[in-house]
Design an enzyme around this catalytic site. Structure first.
Site, mmCIF file in Angstrom:
data_model
loop_
_atom_site.group_PDB
_atom_site.id
_atom_site.type_symbol
_atom_site.label_atom_id
_atom_site.label_comp_id
_atom_site.label_asym_id
_atom_site.label_seq_id
_atom_site.Cartn_x
_atom_site.Cartn_y
_atom_site.Cartn_z
ATOM 1 C CG HIS A 122 10.142 0.086 5.602
ATOM 2 N ND1 HIS A 122 10.782 1.299 5.616
ATOM 3 C CD2 HIS A 122 9.017 0.265 4.864
ATOM 4 C CE1 HIS A 122 10.070 2.172 4.920
ATOM 5 N NE2 HIS A 122 8.995 1.571 4.458
ATOM 6 C CG ASP A 199 9.578 -1.119 11.955
ATOM 7 O OD1 ASP A 199 8.453 -0.673 12.215
ATOM 8 O OD2 ASP A 199 10.136 -0.990 10.857
ATOM 9 C CD GLN A 202 2.943 -2.179 7.481
ATOM 10 O OE1 GLN A 202 1.766 -2.500 7.488
ATOM 11 N NE2 GLN A 202 3.397 -1.166 6.773
ATOM 12 C CE LYS A 225 3.195 2.544 8.035
ATOM 13 N NZ LYS A 225 3.400 2.570 6.605
ATOM 14 C CB CYS A 363 10.353 0.979 1.500
ATOM 15 S SG CYS A 363 9.704 2.477 0.780
#
Ligand code: 7TS
Length: 405
Positions: A122, A199, A202, A225, A363
């Site tokens: 991202h 990261d 997600q 999220k 993104c």
């Protein structure tokens, strides 16, 4: 107990509304998740009953708010299994966490050091490292991916060297749904003494990472999220790293002592938590974690796999439809295009039928450049989506195709 999606849906008020005259079919969960009543109630409860600033008041209300906020940190620590409670820092979200680490490393890197990112990041896991390289003279290297959207680990092996200081990879790609082999990536980086930031924006809505088992140095995610509110997230950092990094922002609550000559900093985690935080957000994040654990991540994973398999099979039956991200390790995100049709046009038509999907580059422009496409239509499923909603999506996309060709 069987997974009862219809019962689960009663927890989410928004899922009962209509959009454009149709029942809402919400398939943009990778952008943000919907919120169950339990999380909404925790927000209302905070502002109705014990709103006060934390860590500073002797008065009872402040103590109550402080206790609730710190109880949420504890819940988050237990959920992610970090060794110490003070390794969990509250942030405003994934982007904030990444920038905090990038900023900290600007005083630890020197010209010629190397940073490795993956080809499927991202933008928030690309731009801060580019800025860091500009400031320090460090060099950014990229782990390539193959046509199915899987990272090429043999190429990663060749990039690693004694010059590598940091490796940054997402746990799950937001644009492809690929689950990256982060345990292997971390082990390989550690063999060269490099730190790893994962990261998890997600991943945390789909799986429950075990931070000690992963032996990761930094892990970031956003509450919104995972059924929590916007504007709050966490940065996990190993104690040894958080002690090495300088504070990100100066201000109240992050100090031990201040004089005009010299300031000394507070202990972890407060050293990185300047100013009044998102108190309500932190507490509601804790409520979201409780909610997800009541359903259980094993159940969530198994059900979402069924949704993914069914949706993949049904969508591929549409002639001319191509899915991007076809590796075997994949979560319930489907990015696709139909030959000769712009993704935006499909997104607009399905929205008229009450179906929310995201269109565009998500993104993650380097991924789109890799496939030489302007963007995709992305349907991202959560545990509260149903097989009937998959059918509605397929019907709507088929209709859109007919209208546009
Ligand atoms: N990293 C990944 C992998 C993401 O998917 C996102 C947000 C971020 C970082 C940034 O998270 P934030 O909470 O700080 O904004 N991804 C998306 C998306 O896919 N659609 O909208 C936002």
């Amino acid at each position: 107990m069987a997974f009862d999606v219809h019962k689960i849906r009663t927890d989410f008020p928004i899922l009962h509304r209509e959009v454009n005259g149709h029942p809402l079919v919400y398939l943009d969960n990778a952008a943000t998740s919907q919120k169950p009543q339990q999380v909404i109630d925790s927000i209302v409860d905070y502002y109705s009953n014990y709103n006060a600033n934390i860590h500073r008041g002797v008065h009872s209300l402040s103590q109550e708010a402080t206790n609730a906020y710190e109880a949420a940190r504890k819940k988050i620590q237990l959920h992610f299994n970090s060794k110490h409670n003070h390794e969990i820092l509250f942030t405003s979200g994934t982007t904030h966490g990444i920038n905090l680490v990038a900023n900290g490393f600007s005083s630890l890197l020197k010209s010629g050091d190397e940073i490795i990112v993956s080809a499927m990041e991202h933008h928030s896991n690309i731009v801060p490292w580019q800025m860091l390289c500009e400031h320090t003279g460090a060099v950014l290297k990229v782990i390539p991916m193959n046509e199915e959207g899987t990272l090429i680990l043999s190429a990663y092996d060749k990039l690693l060297s004694q010059k590598t200081k940091l490796v940054f990879v997402n746990h799950i790609s937001n644009a492809l749904g690929t689950i990256n082999p982060i345990k292997t990536i971390i082990e390989k980086a550690h063999a060269f003494g490099a730190a790893v930031l994962i990261d998890g924006a997600q991943s945390c809505s789909h799986i429950k990472p075990d931070l000690q088992e992963l032996d990761v140095d930094f892990y970031v995610t956003s509450a919104h999220k995972m059924c929590g509110p916007t504007g709050v997230g966490i940065l996990y950092g190993k104690e040894v790293w958080l002690n090495k990094l300088p504070p990100y922002q100066g201000g109240g609550e992050m100090i031990k002592e201040v004089t005009f000559e010299k300031t000394t900093y507070a202990e972890l985690p407060h050293k990185f938590e300047a100013g009044t935080p998102n108190i309500c957000g932190g507490i509601a994040f804790g409520a979201a974690i409780d909610y997800l654990n009541t359903i259980g991540f094993d159940a969530i994973e198994a059900y979402e796999k069924e949704l993914l398999n069914y949706a993949t099979q049904q969508l591929l039956a549409i002639e001319g439809l191509k899915i991007y991200g076809t590796g075997s390790a994949k979560t319930s995100v489907i990015s696709f295009n139909i030959e000769g049709i712009h993704p935006y046009d499909i997104g607009t038509i399905v929205d008229k039928l009450g179906i929310a999907v995201r269109t565009g580059h998500h993104c993650a422009q380097p991924i789109m450049d890799f496939y030489k496409i302007p963007g995709t239509v992305r349907a991202s499923f959560a545990f509260y989506n149903t097989m009937e909603e998959v059918d509605k999506l397929v019907e709507a996309v088929t209709k859109a195709k007919k209208m546009l060709t």
